[in-house]
Design an enzyme around this catalytic site. Structure first.
Site, PDB file in Angstrom:
ATOM      1  N   GLU A 163      -0.959   5.044  14.368  1.00 44.23           N
ATOM      2  CA  GLU A 163      -0.551   6.229  13.624  1.00 44.23           C
ATOM      3  C   GLU A 163      -0.784   7.505  14.427  1.00 44.23           C
ATOM      4  OE1 GLU A 163      -1.100   8.222   9.171  1.00 44.23           O
ATOM      5  OE2 GLU A 163      -2.485   6.657   9.843  1.00 44.23           O
TER       6      GLU A 163
ATOM      7  N   HIS B 183      -2.749   7.632   6.929  1.00 43.19           N
ATOM      8  CA  HIS B 183      -2.992   6.336   6.288  1.00 43.19           C
ATOM      9  C   HIS B 183      -4.403   5.872   6.648  1.00 43.19           C
ATOM     10  CE1 HIS B 183      -2.077   2.639   4.314  1.00 43.19           C
ATOM     11  NE2 HIS B 183      -2.222   1.916   5.406  1.00 43.19           N
TER      12      HIS B 183
ATOM     13  N   LYS C  46      -9.619   7.837   3.169  1.00 39.06           N
ATOM     14  CA  LYS C  46     -10.040   6.459   2.921  1.00 39.06           C
ATOM     15  C   LYS C  46     -11.448   6.198   3.458  1.00 39.06           C
ATOM     16  CE  LYS C  46      -5.516   4.123   2.785  1.00 39.06           C
ATOM     17  NZ  LYS C  46      -4.601   5.235   3.141  1.00 39.06           N
TER      18      LYS C  46
ATOM     19  N   HIS D 174      -9.745   1.813   0.492  1.00 33.93           N
ATOM     20  CA  HIS D 174      -8.298   1.661   0.436  1.00 33.93           C
ATOM     21  C   HIS D 174      -7.886   1.222  -0.959  1.00 33.93           C
ATOM     22  CE1 HIS D 174      -4.261   1.080   1.386  1.00 33.93           C
ATOM     23  NE2 HIS D 174      -4.340   0.316   2.464  1.00 33.93           N
TER      24      HIS D 174
ATOM     25  N   PHE E  20       1.499  -3.492   3.976  1.00 34.18           N
ATOM     26  CA  PHE E  20       1.839  -4.822   4.462  1.00 34.18           C
ATOM     27  C   PHE E  20       3.337  -5.063   4.247  1.00 34.18           C
ATOM     28  CE2 PHE E  20      -2.452  -7.329   4.050  1.00 34.18           C
ATOM     29  CZ  PHE E  20      -3.010  -6.507   5.010  1.00 34.18           C
TER      30      PHE E  20
ATOM     31  N   CYS F 216       0.804  -1.217   0.000  1.00 40.48           N
ATOM     32  CA  CYS F 216       0.000   0.000   0.000  1.00 40.48           C
ATOM     33  C   CYS F 216       0.844   1.277   0.000  1.00 40.48           C
ATOM     34  CB  CYS F 216      -0.943  -0.003   1.201  1.00 40.48           C
ATOM     35  SG  CYS F 216      -1.930  -1.502   1.279  1.00 40.48           S
TER      36      CYS F 216
END
Length: 417
Positions: free
Chosen positions: A316, A305, A337, A342, A403, A165
């Site tokens: 985060e 994110h 998002k 996403h 990931f 991502c």
């Protein structure tokens, strides 16, 4: 060595909220959700039966039918967003040296639809290998980058970054560095993804990463809400034209913003889960701030994110409060998002576009679907909940994590000569 300054001179987007930058941005500011029940295939037996699909995209606008059949949807979207960005930049009308213009692109998965279709067709047969001759050229993650260069004749640096991502944010950082080191005059950068199919949905469900709020898809992506239960899969593409400032000024280009810094780090913790204390997230923002040579109190907005996962959102925000201290409460923070879902490898580029437009327009897009405060999240943070907010944005950070523990952050600044 004196590093060159790098500016943004063109934007293009294909998203679940619209297939142009203007439509995407307007719907983002209005707090629209791009989520709905999946139309592309029968998902009735899947744990998650909804996604943020691109809607109304017509490949005939960009390709003849023969050419379109040779391309995966992730390449369709990437080329379409690049066509818009290049036209927006005016590069082709400026008699530029195409040897000095590159394409650096990102995709976390590449042509998953192509891979699935070929594998399914083989499995249904008698074992005789009958594969489309375009199977591999359609599927590989670098091919969109190659097609963009061929579309415009750009012969500069050309490659693809693959970091889940974080892919398109890494692509933006690479493009930034190539230009400021004098390796190119301009670069088409960004990313594209098209993974909404049986394999994509089934695989992410098996990871237990996605929301299963099937009764209300539009409210499923809810970053920072106490009842968040996972991300919503999206698809699409974002393209930015990054350009050497001198080159842009010489040709009279319009300038959206200046890219002033980028940071990269690894969590070194887990293949899918972030470090619970946000160590990698903290490090990547610290490195971006250092690269930009600015202090934390100069930042006005962070596009996080913010995927709507229980662990990721809190980690985060912990990192943000650790770095920014009291200034964390003076900034705007939001997760787009919540509206786009996403977009995996394309997420960073689309969110970079939102950050640039927040600077241009003085408007911060909201984090929608917030109903119940999470007691683990500091209530003093301005998460721009449910409604867009007006504020002067001089400096914005866009965070993207993937990931594998891959972290990337870019910093944009209002342009001043």
């Amino acid at each position: 060595m004196q590093l060159k300054r790098v500016v943004v001179t063109g934007l293009g987007a294909v998203t679940p909220l619209g297939n142009s930058v203007d439509v995407f941005w307007n719907n983002l500011l209005q707090g629209q959700s791009g989520a709905d029940i999946i139309k592309r295939f029968d998902a009735s037996k899947f744990k998650t039966r909804f996604a943020c699909e691109v809607k109304g995209f017509n490949p005939d606008q960009y390709f003849d039918k023969k050419e379109a059949r040779k391309l995966d949807a992730y390449t369709w979207y990437g080329i379409a967003s690049s066509v818009e960005a290049v036209a927006d930049s005016g590069l082709l009308e400026a008699n530029v040296d195409k040897n000095e213009i590159g394409v650096i692109w990102g995709s976390g998965i590449g042509g998953l639809d192509t891979f699935q279709n070929e594998a399914f067709n083989f499995a249904k047969g008698d074992g005789t290998p009958r594969f489309n001759p375009f199977f591999i050229p359609k599927m590989i993650s670098d091919i969109c980058c190659g097609h963009i260069s061929m579309r415009f004749g750009f012969r500069g640096p050309n490659f693809t970054t693959v970091s889940a991502c974080a892919s398109s944010t890494h692509a933006i950082i690479d493009a930034f560095n190539y230009i400021r080191l004098g390796k190119a005059n301009a670069i088409v950068t960004g990313g594209s993804e098209a993974a909404i199919n049986e394999c994509g949905m089934g695989g992410f469900n098996a990871c237990q990463a996605m929301s299963t709020r099937n009764e209300n898809p539009q409210a499923a992506s809810r970053p920072y809400d106490k009842d968040r239960d996972g991300f919503v899969l999206g698809e699409g593409s974002g393209a930015l034209i990054l350009e050497d400032l001198e080159h842009a000024l010489k040709r009279g280009a319009k300038i959206y913003a200046e890219l002033i810094g980028g940071g990269m780090s690894a969590d070194a913790h887990h293949i899918t889960a972030p470090h619970p204390e946000g160590l990698g997230a903290r490090l990547v923002m610290e490195r971006a701030l250092k690269d930009a040579a600015i202090s934390p109190d100069m930042v006005d907005y962070i596009n996080t994110h913010g995927t709507s996962t229980p662990l990721g959102d809190t980690a985060e925000l912990k990192a943000i409060t650790q770095i920014f201290g009291e200034h964390a409460y003076a900034m705007n923070i939001s997760s787009t998002k919540s509206m786009t879902g996403h977009l995996l490898g394309a997420a960073g580029s689309v969110e970079a576009i939102a950050s640039v437009l927040a600077i241009r327009d003085g408007k911060v897009p909201p984090t929608i679907n917030h109903v119940t405060p999470d007691p683990e999240i500091d209530a003093r943070l301005n998460l721009t909940l449910n409604v867009a907010q007006n504020r002067t944005v001089n400096i914005a950070i866009s965070n993207t994590f993937g990931f594998g523990g891959h972290n990337a952050a870019v910093i944009f600044k209002r342009f001043a000569s």
